[in-house]
Design a protein around this motif. Sequence first.
Motif, mmCIF file in Angstrom:
data_model
loop_
_atom_site.group_PDB
_atom_site.id
_atom_site.type_symbol
_atom_site.label_atom_id
_atom_site.label_comp_id
_atom_site.label_asym_id
_atom_site.label_seq_id
_atom_site.Cartn_x
_atom_site.Cartn_y
_atom_site.Cartn_z
ATOM 1 N N VAL A 27 96.858 -9.440 -19.656
ATOM 2 C CA VAL A 27 97.065 -9.941 -21.019
ATOM 3 C C VAL A 27 95.798 -10.607 -21.543
ATOM 4 N N MET A 28 95.123 -11.369 -20.680
ATOM 5 C CA MET A 28 93.884 -12.027 -21.112
ATOM 6 C C MET A 28 92.803 -11.000 -21.449
ATOM 7 N N LEU A 29 92.685 -9.950 -20.640
ATOM 8 C CA LEU A 29 91.708 -8.898 -20.947
ATOM 9 C C LEU A 29 92.053 -8.192 -22.253
ATOM 10 N N PHE A 30 93.340 -7.936 -22.466
ATOM 11 C CA PHE A 30 93.773 -7.293 -23.702
ATOM 12 C C PHE A 30 93.404 -8.139 -24.916
ATOM 13 N N PHE A 31 93.725 -9.430 -24.876
ATOM 14 C CA PHE A 31 93.415 -10.275 -26.019
ATOM 15 C C PHE A 31 91.917 -10.482 -26.192
ATOM 16 N N LEU A 32 91.164 -10.526 -25.090
ATOM 17 C CA LEU A 32 89.711 -10.595 -25.194
ATOM 18 C C LEU A 32 89.178 -9.360 -25.912
ATOM 19 N N GLY A 33 89.690 -8.207 -25.557
ATOM 20 C CA GLY A 33 89.288 -6.971 -26.233
ATOM 21 C C GLY A 33 89.623 -6.988 -27.703
ATOM 22 N N MET A 34 90.798 -7.502 -28.055
ATOM 23 C CA MET A 34 91.177 -7.541 -29.463
ATOM 24 C C MET A 34 90.328 -8.552 -30.246
ATOM 25 N N VAL A 35 89.951 -9.646 -29.611
ATOM 26 C CA VAL A 35 89.069 -10.621 -30.259
ATOM 27 C C VAL A 35 87.691 -10.002 -30.491
ATOM 28 N N ILE A 36 87.200 -9.257 -29.505
ATOM 29 C CA ILE A 36 85.908 -8.585 -29.667
ATOM 30 C C ILE A 36 85.969 -7.581 -30.809
ATOM 31 N N LEU A 54 82.577 -2.525 -30.889
ATOM 32 C CA LEU A 54 83.964 -2.069 -31.029
ATOM 33 C C LEU A 54 84.409 -1.244 -29.831
ATOM 34 N N ALA A 55 83.523 -0.394 -29.322
ATOM 35 C CA ALA A 55 83.876 0.412 -28.151
ATOM 36 C C ALA A 55 84.118 -0.477 -26.934
ATOM 37 N N SER A 56 83.287 -1.499 -26.755
ATOM 38 C CA SER A 56 83.503 -2.400 -25.612
ATOM 39 C C SER A 56 84.797 -3.191 -25.788
ATOM 40 N N GLY A 57 85.104 -3.608 -27.008
ATOM 41 C CA GLY A 57 86.365 -4.306 -27.259
ATOM 42 C C GLY A 57 87.571 -3.431 -26.975
ATOM 43 N N LEU A 58 87.493 -2.178 -27.403
ATOM 44 C CA LEU A 58 88.598 -1.259 -27.128
ATOM 45 C C LEU A 58 88.720 -0.957 -25.643
ATOM 46 N N LEU A 59 87.588 -0.902 -24.947
ATOM 47 C CA LEU A 59 87.619 -0.686 -23.503
ATOM 48 C C LEU A 59 88.298 -1.859 -22.797
ATOM 49 N N PHE A 60 87.888 -3.096 -23.143
ATOM 50 C CA PHE A 60 88.537 -4.273 -22.562
ATOM 51 C C PHE A 60 90.028 -4.292 -22.893
ATOM 52 N N GLY A 61 90.358 -4.016 -24.147
ATOM 53 C CA GLY A 61 91.756 -4.016 -24.557
ATOM 54 C C GLY A 61 92.578 -2.970 -23.827
ATOM 55 N N GLY A 62 92.026 -1.785 -23.683
ATOM 56 C CA GLY A 62 92.740 -0.712 -22.989
ATOM 57 C C GLY A 62 92.945 -1.002 -21.516
ATOM 58 N N ILE A 63 91.893 -1.499 -20.869
ATOM 59 C CA ILE A 63 92.012 -1.846 -19.453
ATOM 60 C C ILE A 63 93.022 -2.972 -19.267
ATOM 61 N N GLY A 64 92.960 -3.973 -20.137
ATOM 62 C CA GLY A 64 93.903 -5.086 -20.049
ATOM 63 C C GLY A 64 95.327 -4.641 -20.263
ATOM 64 N N PHE A 65 95.540 -3.745 -21.233
ATOM 65 C CA PHE A 65 96.882 -3.246 -21.508
ATOM 66 C C PHE A 65 97.446 -2.503 -20.308
ATOM 67 N N ILE A 66 96.640 -1.621 -19.725
ATOM 68 C CA ILE A 66 97.098 -0.853 -18.567
ATOM 69 C C ILE A 66 97.347 -1.773 -17.377
ATOM 70 N N TRP A 67 96.457 -2.757 -17.179
ATOM 71 C CA TRP A 67 96.601 -3.704 -16.065
ATOM 72 C C TRP A 67 97.918 -4.487 -16.206
ATOM 73 N N ALA A 68 98.184 -4.986 -17.421
ATOM 74 C CA ALA A 68 99.412 -5.756 -17.652
ATOM 75 C C ALA A 68 100.649 -4.868 -17.523
ATOM 76 N N LEU A 69 100.556 -3.636 -17.996
ATOM 77 C CA LEU A 69 101.685 -2.713 -17.891
ATOM 78 C C LEU A 69 102.001 -2.396 -16.429
ATOM 79 N N MET A 70 100.963 -2.186 -15.623
ATOM 80 C CA MET A 70 101.181 -1.930 -14.199
ATOM 81 C C MET A 70 101.799 -3.140 -13.510
ATOM 82 N N ALA A 71 101.364 -4.337 -13.881
ATOM 83 C CA ALA A 71 101.939 -5.547 -13.288
ATOM 84 C C ALA A 71 103.402 -5.699 -13.685
ATOM 85 N N GLN A 72 103.716 -5.395 -14.931
ATOM 86 C CA GLN A 72 105.107 -5.488 -15.390
ATOM 87 C C GLN A 72 105.980 -4.492 -14.648
#
Length: 90
Positions: A27-36, A54-72
Motif C-alpha cells: 500500500v505504501m509503494l502504491f501511494f508513493l507511486g500515485m504521489v509521484i 510519470l513512468a517511475s510513478g506508475l512503476l512504483f504504483g503497479g508494483i505496490g498494487f500487485i504486492w498488496a494484492l498478493m498479501a491480501q
Amino acid sequence: MRNWKQAFLVHYTATQQTSFKQFRLGVMLFFLGMVIVYIGVNLWQPSLQQEIILASGLLFGGIGFIWALMAQMRMVISRFVRFFSEKKHD
C-alpha cells in the motif's frame, strides 16, 4: 512434490502480522507511486523528464498494487487453510 506442499503450507500458515506487513508495504509503494504521478503531472512541464517521472510513478504504483494484492490473497488463503486444518484435527 512433498517439498512443494510443505512450502505452500509454511507460506500460508504464516502469522497475520507477517502478511499484514507485506500488505502495508504494498500500500505504501502504491501511494508513493500515485504521489509521484501527481507531482509529475502538476509540477513539471510536458517534457521527456516528466515522462520519466510519470513512468517511475506508475512503476512504483503497479508494483505496490500487485504486492498488496498478493498479501491480501495470502491472508484470505491463510484463513481458509487454518480453518480447515483446525476442523480436521477436532
